[in-house]
Design an enzyme around this catalytic site. Sequence first.
Site, short mmCIF file in Angstrom:
data_model
loop_
_atom_site.label_atom_id
_atom_site.label_comp_id
_atom_site.label_asym_id
_atom_site.label_seq_id
_atom_site.Cartn_x
_atom_site.Cartn_y
_atom_site.Cartn_z
N GLU A 79 77.37 65.13 139.64
CA GLU A 79 75.81 65.17 139.59
C GLU A 79 74.97 65.52 137.40
OE1 GLU A 79 74.69 67.52 142.17
OE2 GLU A 79 74.25 65.34 144.20
N GLU A 85 77.45 61.22 148.58
CA GLU A 85 77.49 62.42 149.47
C GLU A 85 76.45 62.01 149.93
OE1 GLU A 85 76.74 66.18 147.60
OE2 GLU A 85 78.66 65.10 145.57
C1 GLA Z 1 75.75 68.22 145.45
C2 GLA Z 1 77.26 69.35 144.95
C3 GLA Z 1 77.66 68.89 145.46
C4 GLA Z 1 77.22 70.43 146.72
C5 GLA Z 1 76.05 69.90 147.44
C6 GLA Z 1 75.25 70.81 148.23
O1 GLA Z 1 75.56 67.36 146.14
O2 GLA Z 1 77.50 67.46 144.31
O3 GLA Z 1 79.08 69.57 145.34
O4 GLA Z 1 76.52 71.43 145.98
O5 GLA Z 1 75.28 69.37 146.53
O6 GLA Z 1 75.62 70.82 149.50
#
Ligand code: GLA
Length: 613
Positions: free
Chosen positions: A182, A258
Amino acid sequence: MKANAWFAACLLGATFLLSTPLQAKTPITIEGSHFIRAGKPHQIISGSMDFQRIPRAYWQDHLQKARAMGLNAITTYVYWNLVEPKPGQFDFSGDNDVAAFVRMAQAQGLDVILRPGPYVCAEWEAGGFPAWLFADPHLHVRTQDPTYLKAVDRYFQRLGRELSPLMAAHGGPIVAVQVENEYGSYGDDRVYMEDIHQALVRAGLGTDILFTSDGADELRNDTLPGVLAVVNFNTGEAKSAFKTLEAFRPDQPRMAGEYWAGWFDHWGEPHAHTDATVQAKELAWMLSQGYSLNVFVFEGGTTFGFMNGANFQGNPSDHYAPQTTSYDYDAPLDEAGRPKPKFATFRAVIAKATGITPPPLPAPTPFMDVPAVTLSESASLWDNLPEPITVDQPQSMEQFGQAYGYILYRTQVSGAIQGQLYLGDVRDYASIYVDHKLVGTVDRRLKQVSLPVTIDAGEHTLDVLVENTGRINYGPHLADGRAGLVDPVMLDGKALHGWQVYPLPMTSADAIRGWTTQAVEGPAFHRGHFTLAALADTFLDVTAFGKGFVWVNSHNLGRIWDIGPQRSLYLPAPWLQQGDNTVVVFDLKTPKQAVVRGVRQSIWSMPDVKTSE
Ligand code: GLA
C-alpha cells in the site's frame, strides 16, 4: 469468454484444485483479465495468516483449517524486524522459518502468496522495519535513500536464499509476490517502487506473478507497468472497489488483495466486532463474479512480545493509538486458531460458489483452565538496573543499540521547585518518579507532553521510565521510528543536563535479582510457579495487574494494560511444560493481589461494538 462460461471454467479449475490434496503445483500466469493455471482459468481464494504470529507447532493445523474453509491459497507477510534483529544477522529458525511454513502450505495443497515488505503495515512494530534502521538519522525508509535500499537489498537477498527455490516457477507453491505494501497511501514515488520491484527480481523472487496492492483511491499513486494491481477494501466496499479497479486496469485479472472481513483493536477502545452477514453476501458476490480474493485475515493470531504497532495519521483530531497484543481481528479463526461462527458461514459460501465440499476440520485443539497461581515473590525494578550510560541530554533507545522494551533516564535535581516537567514527544508512555515515588505519567496517546511537579528543598533523584508501547506502523510518522525520549527535558523552563541512561530491553527473566516474599511497591517483577500434568492452550487472566507484560517459561506473551479492552493473554500449549512452569509479570503499578489463572475464553473489559454494518 462470456462471464458464465468463464465462471464455469473457473469452477472446474477450482474443483480440480480442491479435490487433489497433495497436487504438484504449477505456476499461475496472467492472460488478459484471467489468471490461468494448466491452461484453464483459475480463481484465487486466499486468506491471510502470518506465520510469525502463530507458534510453529500450530502452523500445520491452522493451514489444514484454511483448506477446510475452502481456501486454495494462503497469503503471508514476512516481518523483516524478526528475521534480521541486528544488521546483517539473520534468524530464519523456529517461528521465523518461512521456508518450512511455505513447504507446509504446499503439503496441504495450498498456494502461497508472499508479502515480504520490506514495509508491511500489519499492525506490527514500525510496519516490520527493524528498529536499528532508526538509529541512523540520515536513513529514510520508503524512499530512494541508498542506505535504506542497501539494507532492503541485503534482506531480500537473504530471503531469496530461503524462498527462491520455493517459487512456483521452480515447482514450489509461491505463486505471487507483493511489491511493497500500500505504498500509494504513503507516497507516489514510482522510482522507489521500481527499486523495490527490481530488488525482488534480483533476489530470485520475481519469477512468478508480481503485484502491488492499494486502496481503490490510491491505485493511481504507485502501480507499476507490467505488475498486477490488486485492490484492498473494507466490508461493504466490494462493488465500488472493483469498479475502480476495473476502470483503472481493464485488461488484468480482478483481485481483492485484502478484503477486510474483520478489524483490529487499539488499547483503550472497544474490541472490534464486524458484520459477518454483510461479509458473507459480499464474499458470495465476489466469487460469483469470478473475482480472486484474499480474506484479510483468515487468522490474525497474536502479536506476542513487544511487536504491536500503532496508528497515527498526525492530523489534529487524531492521536497515537497502539494496538493490542491480541490480533484476533474478528477473523474466521480466533486468536488461538479455533473456528468461530464466521468460519462456518464463509465455508458454506465458498462451498456453494465452487460446488466443492472442502475437507473436514482437524480435531479441536485442547483448551484448559489453570487454577489461580499466586505470584508470591517480587523484585523491584530499582534493584535490577544495568550499568548506566552517561549522557548530557536524553537520547532515543536506538542510540544505545536498544530496540524494544523500557528505558530509564535518571538525573539529580535540586529543590525546592514547583513547576512543569516538560518531556516533549514521549515515545510512548513515561512514568515519572522523584526519589522512587511515582509523581505522574505522560501518555503519548493522550497527547501529553509534560506534568506538574513539586520538588522539596535539597537533592533528589528524578527518574523517567519510558515504555516503547509500539512504533507507528501506519501514517506519515512511521518515518521517525525513534523510541524513548527524543527531546531535551525541561524542569520549570530550564533544560536538565547530565543523565544516566539504563536500557531495559526486557529480553529475559533469568537474571532478575532481589526476589523477596515481602510486598514491593512501584515498578516490579512478580513471580509464581504452577505444575501441569497435561498440556493444553489457555488464556492467562491478567485482570489483577495494571500495566506491563508477562513471561511464561521465558516466552513474552505480550502486554498488560488495565485500560482494556484486552484483559487476558493467549498462552499456547507448546510454550508450557509438564511439571513446573514459571510465570513472571512486570507491572508498573502495585497489584493488590498478584494472581493469574488460565481460562478457556479471552477476557475483554469493554462491550463489543460493531465497526462495520
Ligand atoms: C492495510 C495493510 C494491512 C493492515 C490493514 C488493516 O490494508 O496493508 O497490513 O494493516 O490495512 O488491518
